[in-house]
Design a protein around this motif. Structure first.
Motif, PDB file in Angstrom:
ATOM      1  N   LYS A   1      -6.526  -0.258   2.470  1.00  0.00           N
ATOM      2  CA  LYS A   1      -7.545   0.781   2.465  1.00  0.00           C
ATOM      3  C   LYS A   1      -6.964   2.058   3.061  1.00  0.00           C
ATOM      4  O   LYS A   1      -6.406   2.038   4.161  1.00  0.00           O
ATOM      5  CB  LYS A   1      -8.778   0.330   3.246  1.00  0.00           C
ATOM      6  N   ILE A   2      -7.082   3.151   2.313  1.00  0.00           N
ATOM      7  CA  ILE A   2      -6.585   4.457   2.740  1.00  0.00           C
ATOM      8  C   ILE A   2      -7.781   5.349   3.016  1.00  0.00           C
ATOM      9  O   ILE A   2      -8.592   5.627   2.130  1.00  0.00           O
ATOM     10  CB  ILE A   2      -5.677   5.083   1.664  1.00  0.00           C
TER      11      ILE A   2
ATOM     12  N   LEU B   1      -7.432   5.110 -10.671  1.00  0.00           N
ATOM     13  CA  LEU B   1      -6.033   4.745 -10.428  1.00  0.00           C
ATOM     14  C   LEU B   1      -5.930   3.594  -9.427  1.00  0.00           C
ATOM     15  O   LEU B   1      -5.058   2.733  -9.556  1.00  0.00           O
ATOM     16  CB  LEU B   1      -5.258   5.960  -9.917  1.00  0.00           C
ATOM     17  N   SER B   2      -6.805   3.572  -8.426  1.00  0.00           N
ATOM     18  CA  SER B   2      -6.777   2.462  -7.475  1.00  0.00           C
ATOM     19  C   SER B   2      -7.179   1.160  -8.161  1.00  0.00           C
ATOM     20  O   SER B   2      -6.646   0.088  -7.843  1.00  0.00           O
ATOM     21  CB  SER B   2      -7.698   2.742  -6.286  1.00  0.00           C
TER      22      SER B   2
ATOM     23  N   GLY C   1      -4.681  -1.791  -8.258  1.00  0.00           N
ATOM     24  CA  GLY C   1      -5.197  -3.022  -7.679  1.00  0.00           C
ATOM     25  C   GLY C   1      -4.782  -3.307  -6.255  1.00  0.00           C
ATOM     26  O   GLY C   1      -5.292  -4.239  -5.630  1.00  0.00           O
ATOM     27  N   GLY C   2      -3.858  -2.508  -5.697  1.00  0.00           N
ATOM     28  CA  GLY C   2      -3.355  -2.819  -4.367  1.00  0.00           C
ATOM     29  C   GLY C   2      -3.861  -1.914  -3.265  1.00  0.00           C
ATOM     30  O   GLY C   2      -3.548  -2.119  -2.097  1.00  0.00           O
ATOM     31  N   PHE C   3      -4.643  -0.893  -3.629  1.00  0.00           N
ATOM     32  CA  PHE C   3      -5.147   0.013  -2.607  1.00  0.00           C
ATOM     33  C   PHE C   3      -6.504   0.553  -3.038  1.00  0.00           C
ATOM     34  O   PHE C   3      -6.876   0.507  -4.210  1.00  0.00           O
ATOM     35  CB  PHE C   3      -4.178   1.175  -2.370  1.00  0.00           C
TER      36      PHE C   3
ATOM     37  N   PHE D   1       1.747   8.084   0.264  1.00  0.00           N
ATOM     38  CA  PHE D   1       1.395   6.737   0.707  1.00  0.00           C
ATOM     39  C   PHE D   1       2.232   5.656   0.017  1.00  0.00           C
ATOM     40  O   PHE D   1       1.936   4.467   0.144  1.00  0.00           O
ATOM     41  CB  PHE D   1      -0.093   6.480   0.488  1.00  0.00           C
ATOM     42  N   GLY D   2       3.267   6.074  -0.707  1.00  0.00           N
ATOM     43  CA  GLY D   2       4.207   5.120  -1.284  1.00  0.00           C
ATOM     44  C   GLY D   2       3.916   4.693  -2.697  1.00  0.00           C
ATOM     45  O   GLY D   2       4.587   3.783  -3.208  1.00  0.00           O
ATOM     46  N   TYR D   3       2.974   5.362  -3.371  1.00  0.00           N
ATOM     47  CA  TYR D   3       2.597   4.957  -4.731  1.00  0.00           C
ATOM     48  C   TYR D   3       3.157   5.951  -5.750  1.00  0.00           C
ATOM     49  O   TYR D   3       2.421   6.584  -6.510  1.00  0.00           O
ATOM     50  CB  TYR D   3       1.082   4.822  -4.840  1.00  0.00           C
TER      51      TYR D   3
END
Length: 352
Positions: free
Chosen positions: A3-4, A29-30, A34-36, A306-308
């Protein structure tokens, strides 16, 4: 699922149009990734807030915003109601300083489907790294006397810590890209600050033997943005020079409405802030013609932060596919409104 937590400030003018629409895309996009997931809290800080409360945000506004992982900002400003030096210094510039967002990143790239106003087939892809905390935008100075004797004094402030920090960051970025770094200077006109800047640049250069470097005076560099933008990779500049160059970068891309930026905190103590370059454009607010690409590209920078990176690239690549298909807002010669552009992007991303 990660969660961001982001603070959302639509702000003024077209920020109120492009921010909500961009949040639709971020949520999609989230889901695709599926991971954030973005947890969002809306803040009403704006010129409307100022007119009601006499200030741009409450006394604990910075404290509230500091609790988030990032700030997603639309635009601030409506000079007919609130002077810019109040609206911006109590929000955007104040946040940059308070949250130690010492680096400002502004990518400049020729996008597929947009014809640059530059003559010839220019294919450019560079990034301006702007010192974001001091320089020409210091608060040191003041005014004295009145009438014809009135004097305004503005003092530039260049510390070694901030100058070394932004230059070293730019060298690292160039090392990750195409190993070329250009420094904006004006040492033939500014007697103290720019020779100091050049000296720090040269000292830092000694640590990066594989980077091709050049120092170019700001007036010539502005001209080269127009005549040979394809020759640049990473450009490092002081606060004022970086601000002007990156706006020019938006112009050579085809519209200031597509230009993104990121205000980066490097020490992890405070959130970074992501905002488009275009400003609030109150003259077109409410007409559903604002170009949302600047806000969307800003969202890409936040995703990368955030690394995406992969999902961020998916976003920009899909935008370019729409542009090639002539899905464009009026500033780019198209007839799509803000919401219609977002709807088309939403459907295309779902098919991905």
């Amino acid at each position: 699922m990660r969660k961001i937590d982001i603070a959302v400030i639509p702000g003024d003018g077209i920020g109120r149009e492009v921010v909500p629409e961009s949040l639709r895309i971020l949520d999609l996009l989230s889901e695709i990734h599926g991971g954030f997931k973005f947890e969002k809290k809306l803040y009403p800080y704006s010129c409307d807030y100022y007119e009601e409360h006499g200030k741009m945000m409450p006394d604990d506004g910075f404290q509230q915003l500091s609790q988030h992982d990032a700030i997603f900002l639309g635009a601030i400003g409506d000079p007919k109601r609130v002077p810019d030096h109040i609206a911006l210094w109590q929000t955007v510039i104040g946040l940059r300083r308070e949250f130690q967002q010492v680096i400002n990143l502004r990518p400049v790239k020729s996008l597929k489907g947009i014809t640059s106003p530059l003559r010839g087939d220019k294919n450019f892809d560079f990034i301006v790294v702007r010192e974001n905390s001091e320089g020409e935008y210091s608060q040191v100075g003041g005014t004295i006397h009145q009438d014809n004797d009135e004097i305004a004094i503005q003092t530039n402030v260049f510390t070694r810590k901030a100058t070394e920090g932004v230059i070293d960051f730019a060298f690292q970025l160039a090392n990750d890209r195409n190993h070329k770094l250009t420094s904006a200077t004006k040492s033939n006109g500014l007697y103290h600050s720019m020779p100091f800047w050049n000296r720090v640049f040269t000292e830092t250069e000694a640590k990066y033997e594989d980077i091709e470097t050049e120092l170019i005076h700001i007036d010539a560099l502005s001209a080269f943005f127009v005549t040979k933008p394809e020759s640049f990779d990473v450009i490092v500049a002081s606060n004022l020079f970086g601000d002007i160059l990156s706006d020019l970068g938006g112009a050579i891309m085809g519209s200031i409405g597509i230009a993104p930026s990121a205000n980066i905190n490097l020490n992890g103590k405070y959130p970074s802030m992501f905002e488009p370059v275009h400003g609030s454009a109150p003259d077109i607010y409410g007409k559903n013609i604002a170009n949302p690409i600047g806000q969307l590209w800003t969202a890409k920078l936040m995703l990368e932060h955030f690394g995406y990176e992969e999902i961020g690239n998916l976003l920009l690549n899909t935008i370019e596919e729409l542009l090639v298909d002539n899905v464009k807002t009026p500033d780019l010669g198209g007839n799509y409104g803000t919401t219609e552009f977002i709807d088309a992007l939403f459907e295309k991303l779902k098919k991905q």
